[in-house]
Design a protein around this motif. Structure first.
Motif, PDB file in Angstrom:
ATOM      1  N   HIS A 146      57.822  23.700  70.659  1.00  0.00           N
ATOM      2  CA  HIS A 146      57.911  24.206  71.904  1.00  0.00           C
ATOM      3  C   HIS A 146      56.713  25.140  72.433  1.00  0.00           C
ATOM      4  O   HIS A 146      56.714  26.294  71.861  1.00  0.00           O
ATOM      5  N   SER A 147      55.551  24.603  72.880  1.00  0.00           N
ATOM      6  CA  SER A 147      54.749  25.707  73.645  1.00  0.00           C
ATOM      7  C   SER A 147      54.770  25.874  75.077  1.00  0.00           C
ATOM      8  O   SER A 147      55.606  26.738  75.483  1.00  0.00           O
ATOM      9  N   GLY A 148      54.133  24.999  75.888  1.00  0.00           N
ATOM     10  CA  GLY A 148      54.441  25.189  77.159  1.00  0.00           C
ATOM     11  C   GLY A 148      55.487  24.562  77.618  1.00  0.00           C
ATOM     12  O   GLY A 148      55.908  24.643  79.058  1.00  0.00           O
ATOM     13  N   GLY A 191      59.680  15.332  76.376  1.00  0.00           N
ATOM     14  CA  GLY A 191      60.560  16.530  76.103  1.00  0.00           C
ATOM     15  C   GLY A 191      60.702  16.402  74.616  1.00  0.00           C
ATOM     16  O   GLY A 191      61.625  17.019  73.989  1.00  0.00           O
ATOM     17  N   THR A 192      59.498  16.222  73.888  1.00  0.00           N
ATOM     18  CA  THR A 192      59.598  16.443  72.474  1.00  0.00           C
ATOM     19  C   THR A 192      59.704  17.758  72.063  1.00  0.00           C
ATOM     20  O   THR A 192      59.830  18.152  70.980  1.00  0.00           O
ATOM     21  N   ALA A 193      59.381  18.857  73.116  1.00  0.00           N
ATOM     22  CA  ALA A 193      59.373  20.128  72.536  1.00  0.00           C
ATOM     23  C   ALA A 193      60.834  20.601  72.027  1.00  0.00           C
ATOM     24  O   ALA A 193      60.983  21.679  71.396  1.00  0.00           O
ATOM     25  N   VAL A 238      46.751   4.092  76.769  1.00  0.00           N
ATOM     26  CA  VAL A 238      47.562   5.246  77.342  1.00  0.00           C
ATOM     27  C   VAL A 238      47.113   6.549  76.650  1.00  0.00           C
ATOM     28  O   VAL A 238      46.872   6.555  75.666  1.00  0.00           O
ATOM     29  N   TYR A 239      47.080   7.462  77.760  1.00  0.00           N
ATOM     30  CA  TYR A 239      46.910   9.160  77.131  1.00  0.00           C
ATOM     31  C   TYR A 239      48.052   9.477  76.539  1.00  0.00           C
ATOM     32  O   TYR A 239      49.182   9.343  77.312  1.00  0.00           O
ATOM     33  N   VAL A 240      47.853  10.027  75.433  1.00  0.00           N
ATOM     34  CA  VAL A 240      49.269  10.102  74.711  1.00  0.00           C
ATOM     35  C   VAL A 240      50.033  11.289  75.485  1.00  0.00           C
ATOM     36  O   VAL A 240      51.444  11.269  75.258  1.00  0.00           O
TER      37      VAL A 240
HETATM   38  C1  FAD Z   1      52.722  18.993  85.977  1.00  0.00           C
HETATM   39  C2  FAD Z   1      52.134  18.444  84.922  1.00  0.00           C
HETATM   40  C3  FAD Z   1      50.639  18.310  85.063  1.00  0.00           C
HETATM   41  C4  FAD Z   1      49.807  17.905  83.923  1.00  0.00           C
HETATM   42  N1  FAD Z   1      48.378  17.966  84.275  1.00  0.00           N
HETATM   43  C5  FAD Z   1      47.754  17.495  83.157  1.00  0.00           C
HETATM   44  C6  FAD Z   1      46.133  17.377  83.393  1.00  0.00           C
HETATM   45  O1  FAD Z   1      45.641  17.709  84.400  1.00  0.00           O
HETATM   46  N2  FAD Z   1      45.482  17.154  82.267  1.00  0.00           N
HETATM   47  C7  FAD Z   1      46.014  16.760  81.165  1.00  0.00           C
HETATM   48  O2  FAD Z   1      45.163  16.275  80.330  1.00  0.00           O
HETATM   49  N3  FAD Z   1      47.436  16.855  80.754  1.00  0.00           N
HETATM   50  C8  FAD Z   1      48.222  17.053  81.659  1.00  0.00           C
HETATM   51  N4  FAD Z   1      49.492  17.084  81.829  1.00  0.00           N
HETATM   52  C9  FAD Z   1      50.114  16.543  80.444  1.00  0.00           C
HETATM   53  C10 FAD Z   1      50.098  17.744  79.471  1.00  0.00           C
HETATM   54  O3  FAD Z   1      48.820  17.771  78.691  1.00  0.00           O
HETATM   55  C11 FAD Z   1      51.162  17.527  78.258  1.00  0.00           C
HETATM   56  O4  FAD Z   1      52.380  17.475  79.026  1.00  0.00           O
HETATM   57  C12 FAD Z   1      51.041  18.419  77.504  1.00  0.00           C
HETATM   58  O5  FAD Z   1      52.087  18.175  76.303  1.00  0.00           O
HETATM   59  C13 FAD Z   1      51.763  19.959  77.780  1.00  0.00           C
HETATM   60  O6  FAD Z   1      51.347  20.874  76.698  1.00  0.00           O
HETATM   61  P1  FAD Z   1      52.731  21.792  76.526  1.00  0.00           P
HETATM   62  O7  FAD Z   1      52.234  22.877  75.190  1.00  0.00           O
HETATM   63  O8  FAD Z   1      53.411  22.419  77.706  1.00  0.00           O
HETATM   64  O9  FAD Z   1      53.818  20.960  75.646  1.00  0.00           O
HETATM   65  P2  FAD Z   1      54.979  20.968  74.846  1.00  0.00           P
HETATM   66  O10 FAD Z   1      56.068  20.250  75.761  1.00  0.00           O
HETATM   67  O11 FAD Z   1      55.537  22.355  74.671  1.00  0.00           O
HETATM   68  O12 FAD Z   1      54.823  20.344  73.759  1.00  0.00           O
HETATM   69  C14 FAD Z   1      54.642  18.868  73.819  1.00  0.00           C
HETATM   70  C15 FAD Z   1      54.301  18.265  72.443  1.00  0.00           C
HETATM   71  O13 FAD Z   1      52.943  18.696  72.070  1.00  0.00           O
HETATM   72  C16 FAD Z   1      52.951  19.193  70.552  1.00  0.00           C
HETATM   73  N5  FAD Z   1      52.710  20.291  70.542  1.00  0.00           N
HETATM   74  C17 FAD Z   1      52.735  21.529  71.548  1.00  0.00           C
HETATM   75  N6  FAD Z   1      52.374  22.667  71.130  1.00  0.00           N
HETATM   76  C18 FAD Z   1      51.980  22.560  69.752  1.00  0.00           C
HETATM   77  C19 FAD Z   1      51.607  23.245  68.667  1.00  0.00           C
HETATM   78  N7  FAD Z   1      51.579  24.502  68.972  1.00  0.00           N
HETATM   79  N8  FAD Z   1      51.176  22.792  67.549  1.00  0.00           N
HETATM   80  C20 FAD Z   1      51.461  21.440  67.233  1.00  0.00           C
HETATM   81  N9  FAD Z   1      52.214  20.810  68.126  1.00  0.00           N
HETATM   82  C21 FAD Z   1      52.257  21.260  69.404  1.00  0.00           C
HETATM   83  C22 FAD Z   1      54.241  18.813  69.952  1.00  0.00           C
HETATM   84  O14 FAD Z   1      54.245  17.326  69.708  1.00  0.00           O
HETATM   85  C23 FAD Z   1      55.304  18.887  71.421  1.00  0.00           C
HETATM   86  O15 FAD Z   1      56.300  18.144  70.885  1.00  0.00           O
HETATM   87  C24 FAD Z   1      50.472  17.604  82.747  1.00  0.00           C
HETATM   88  C25 FAD Z   1      51.667  17.710  82.712  1.00  0.00           C
HETATM   89  C26 FAD Z   1      52.602  17.997  83.673  1.00  0.00           C
HETATM   90  C27 FAD Z   1      54.208  18.100  83.392  1.00  0.00           C
END
Ligand code: FAD
Length: 424
Positions: A42-44, A50-52, A375-377
């Motif tokens: 879980h990062s952001g 919801g894989t976090a 699709v964008y992962v």
């Molecule tokens: C409101 C909203 C707006 C968005 N806008 C954009 C956008 O403008 N452009 C864009 O490209 N994407 C966008 N996204 C998609 C975004 O890129 C993904 O949701 C991304 O996974 C968010 O990162 P997180 O760290 O918050 O994810 P988390 O939910 O914390 O993690 C998701 C997954 O990412 C991997 N991961 C996270 N952190 C790590 C780590 N430190 N090390 C290894 N693996 C890790 C893991 O597999 C984890 O399960 C948006 C998403 C939302 C909800």
């Protein structure tokens, strides 16, 4: 703590380890291995799938790891993986610098960058992953590695688009660029202009210079009629930007919005209010290269029946530098001048879920003839396992080989998973 951005996700980990630093991450990985616990990262917490958060395993919460050091002379920043976009921008903007990230400031830099990272600077400076110079990674054996162009270059390649498959990234080093005031904003067009606005948007975006990144979206008004929004960000000389934006400024009769000079950091927060955490989310997504009249008719038809006032259909443009990269240069395969097409359904009451999910699925099926098999992962939902290969595209087999080298037992499997393949 177990709650993530998407309120549809309701999983209960057995343990949550709130990591303060790399040592905690190493210990967490070793503990989970020893006790054969599934481990989620879980990062952001913004990932829509919801894989976090995991059910019954160990959730490694690194959202508290927020250190960052900007080197203004080298124009680089090393940031810990718990930072959110807005927190990162805040530090780099103090030096008039930025790196391409996404468009909502409370998204995590780590998940966004590891999956690709498409935002307002993509035309001029590429994706977030294209600007990642190095990453510190705790691998499946609990050891810390640095991956860069000169160390573990296979892992470095895989991390730039391969998601969370290879280890826990604890810090990321980015290339920064001079970005201060941008010419940015959006204009809204009413139902009677919606069709023409979409046609105009496609023409306008297709001819845009690298400095201009754009996004179009379709939503519904209070009477359930389709409306169109065109948003832009020009990062270059402002007078030249005014010239580039002239056709948009003189198109139609917008009923809302404005475009003007704005501090980059302020613009980066502009979309936050439309996507607050805690709503139910169900997304369907693909790429679209040509916004034909046929596709426009489908969009307008479905916009008129959107069940939730918060839902929108987005056409976030990939352009310029991001689109011209060799698809095999990084693990992010989908390089083209195209739109990241996203039906972003969000609503508040769980009782409305069936209606919203059904509408989203039908809209996506109707759009399918116009979309790519890709699709964008970072847009994939939690039930889209059958689309994981399409998300990694031509790079899947090479990613599977890197996976076999660094995580042969598939310990990091709570993600859009790449099964370990044959080591090349
Ligand atoms: C409101 C909203 C707006 C968005 N806008 C954009 C956008 O403008 N452009 C864009 O490209 N994407 C966008 N996204 C998609 C975004 O890129 C993904 O949701 C991304 O996974 C968010 O990162 P997180 O760290 O918050 O994810 P988390 O939910 O914390 O993690 C998701 C997954 O990412 C991997 N991961 C996270 N952190 C790590 C780590 N430190 N090390 C290894 N693996 C890790 C893991 O597999 C984890 O399960 C948006 C998403 C939302 C909800």
């Amino acid at each position: 703590m177990r709650r993530v951005f998407n309120a549809m996700i309701d999983r209960r980990p057995s343990m949550i380890l709130r990591c303060a630093g790399v040592a905690d991450v190493m210990q967490g990985v070793r503990f989970a291995r020893t006790h054969q616990l599934p481990l989620s990262i879980h990062s952001g917490g913004h990932g829509v799938a919801g894989t976090a958060v995991c059910e019954g395993g160990l959730m490694l919460d690194i959202s508290g790891m927020k250190g960052i050091r900007v080197d203004p002379e080298q124009r680089t920043a090393q940031a810990q993986a718990g930072l959110l976009l807005g927190e990162f921008d805040h530090e780099t903007q103090a030096f008039g610098l930025a790196t391409p990230l996404g468009i909502v400031s409370v998204t995590g830099i780590a998940g966004l960058t590891l999956g690709g990272g498409l935002g307002w600077l993509n035309g001029k400076y590429g994706l977030a992953c294209d600007n990642m110079l190095a990453a510190d990674v705790v691998t499946a054996d609990g050891e810390l590695l640095t991956a860069s162009a000169t160390e573990h270059d296979d892992l470095y390649w895989a991390l730039r688009g391969g998601g969370g498959n290879f280890g826990v990234v604890t810090a990321l080093t980015y290339q920064l660029h001079p970005v201060t005031t941008v010419l940015a904003g959006g204009l809204g067009f009413p139902p009677e202009q919606a069709r023409d606005a979409l046609r105009f948007y496609h023409d306008f975006a297709s001819g845009a210079p690298d400095e201009l990144s754009t996004a179009g979206s379709v939503a519904r008004d209070a009477e359930g009629r389709p409306t169109v929004w065109i948003a832009v960000c020009y990062c270059g000389p402002l007078d030249e930007g005014e010239r580039v934006l002239q056709p948009l400024r003189s198109f139609g009769r917008p009923v809302g919005g404005e475009i003007g000079p704005v501090p980059y950091q302020a613009f980066q927060c502009g979309a936050d209010a439309s996507m607050p955490p805690g709503r139910q989310h169900f997304w369907k997504s693909s790429y679209l290269t040509d916004l034909t009249d046929g596709a426009i008719e489908v969009l307008l038809e479905f916009a008129a029946t959107i069940p939730s006032p918060y839902t929108g259909i987005g056409l976030q443009q990939m352009t310029g530098v991001a689109s011209r990269m060799d698809p095999r240069a990084t693990a992010f395969a989908h390089r083209d001048r195209q739109y990241d097409f996203l039906i972003l359904s969000q609503w508040e009451d769980p009782a409305d879920s069936d209606r919203n999910i059904d509408w989203t699925r039908r809209c996506f099926e109707a759009m399918r003839p116009y979309l790519k098999e890709a699709v964008y992962v970072n847009n994939l939902g939690d039930q889209e396992h059958d689309r994981v290969r399409a998300a990694y595209g031509v790079n899947y087999d090479r990613l599977a080989a890197v996976k076999a080298r660094y995580d042969p037992e598939n310990f990091f499997c709570l993600n859009h998973n790449i099964a370990p393949g044959v080591v090349i």
